[in-house]
Design a protein around this motif. Sequence first.
Motif, PDB file in Angstrom:
ATOM      1  N   ARG A  94       0.825  -1.204   0.000  1.00 15.80           N
ATOM      2  CA  ARG A  94       0.000   0.000   0.000  1.00 15.80           C
ATOM      3  C   ARG A  94       0.858   1.252   0.000  1.00 15.80           C
ATOM      4  NH1 ARG A  94      -5.299   1.310   3.822  1.00 15.80           N
ATOM      5  NH2 ARG A  94      -5.820   3.248   2.749  1.00 15.80           N
ATOM      6  N   SER A  95       1.909   1.261   0.817  1.00 18.54           N
ATOM      7  CA  SER A  95       2.775   2.439   0.877  1.00 18.54           C
ATOM      8  C   SER A  95       3.454   2.693  -0.466  1.00 18.54           C
ATOM      9  CB  SER A  95       3.835   2.260   1.970  1.00 18.54           C
ATOM     10  OG  SER A  95       3.250   2.225   3.250  1.00 18.54           O
ATOM     11  N   ALA A  96       3.979   1.630  -1.072  1.00 15.87           N
ATOM     12  CA  ALA A  96       4.686   1.793  -2.343  1.00 15.87           C
ATOM     13  C   ALA A  96       3.801   2.441  -3.400  1.00 15.87           C
ATOM     14  CB  ALA A  96       5.197   0.435  -2.826  1.00 15.87           C
ATOM     15  N   LEU A  97       2.553   1.991  -3.477  1.00 11.51           N
ATOM     16  CA  LEU A  97       1.638   2.521  -4.487  1.00 11.51           C
ATOM     17  C   LEU A  97       1.077   3.892  -4.096  1.00 11.51           C
ATOM     18  CD1 LEU A  97      -0.293  -0.735  -5.455  1.00 11.51           C
ATOM     19  CD2 LEU A  97       1.431   0.471  -6.800  1.00 11.51           C
ATOM     20  N   GLU A  98       0.599   4.001  -2.872  1.00 12.62           N
ATOM     21  CA  GLU A  98      -0.083   5.241  -2.487  1.00 12.62           C
ATOM     22  C   GLU A  98       0.860   6.422  -2.369  1.00 12.62           C
ATOM     23  OE1 GLU A  98      -3.625   5.744  -0.190  1.00 12.62           O
ATOM     24  OE2 GLU A  98      -3.392   3.706   0.570  1.00 12.62           O
ATOM     25  N   LYS A 163      -4.775  -6.121   1.320  1.00 13.34           N
ATOM     26  CA  LYS A 163      -4.950  -5.471   2.615  1.00 13.34           C
ATOM     27  C   LYS A 163      -6.036  -6.059   3.514  1.00 13.34           C
ATOM     28  CE  LYS A 163      -7.930  -1.609   1.090  1.00 13.34           C
ATOM     29  NZ  LYS A 163      -8.909  -1.535   2.160  1.00 13.34           N
ATOM     30  N   ALA A 164      -6.412  -7.312   3.288  1.00 13.93           N
ATOM     31  CA  ALA A 164      -7.460  -7.905   4.127  1.00 13.93           C
ATOM     32  C   ALA A 164      -7.050  -7.946   5.598  1.00 13.93           C
ATOM     33  CB  ALA A 164      -7.791  -9.308   3.630  1.00 13.93           C
ATOM     34  N   GLN A 165      -5.828  -8.401   5.885  1.00 14.97           N
ATOM     35  CA  GLN A 165      -5.377  -8.451   7.278  1.00 14.97           C
ATOM     36  C   GLN A 165      -5.218  -7.038   7.836  1.00 14.97           C
ATOM     37  OE1 GLN A 165      -5.500 -11.272   8.614  1.00 14.97           O
ATOM     38  NE2 GLN A 165      -4.354 -12.887   7.595  1.00 14.97           N
TER      39      GLN A 165
END
Length: 240
Positions: A94-98, A163-165
Amino acid sequence: MERNKALLYRPGSGPAGAGTIYETVRSDIVRMRLRPGEQLSEKELGLRFMTSRTPVREAIVRLVDDGLIEVWPQRGTFVTRISLKAVKRARFVRSALELAIIREAASQGVSQDTVAVLERAIAEQEASEGDPGRFTDADDAFHRTFANTLGYGDLWSIVETQKAQFDRIRFLSLPNVTPLDLLIAQHRAILEAVKARDPDDAEATLRQHLSIVLDTAQGLLRTDPDLIIDDLGADDPGLR
């Protein structure tokens, strides 16, 4: 599984297929309606979704692949505990993309229509009155809007699969552990940085925003060890 009988499937017509069963049970797990350690029954899932065991088993295979349930021979099928390793992996993706998306959004700016959508998402969070589902839906809408407005909506689907967990931590912690006012304030700061065309500020604020779930996970590991498993390994540097 008595408590789960309240989660009745309401079909549009006919029995549910494997895809519908998968999406519904996945949502139940992510939103903590089905909690870690809870046992699932193929027979009862078949009754709930008005279908045979074949699509139920297909859905279970997908949920096992997602790391959300585990099957123990001679014992049964159970909702997994929240994996810190999976939380760390999801946060990395998530961090890499966002962070890349928010830098681009701040560098080139966004339209007034997009600003209005972002403002509505923040307003919905403020109006959520601590309801985890309503708050999280608005939270996701805020982050997804940046990807959509830049034409990267397909990349957000990659985030969703990972990102389910991550989301289970969010639902477990809202509203009593994670400070909602802080999350909302960070959203406003991110939006203001984007409007001001300040990519460095936007990225720094988003990075801080995404780190909250890691602090929350570590805290919950101490207070709810029956719900979370520390599977990072002795040589892993940890959630940071």
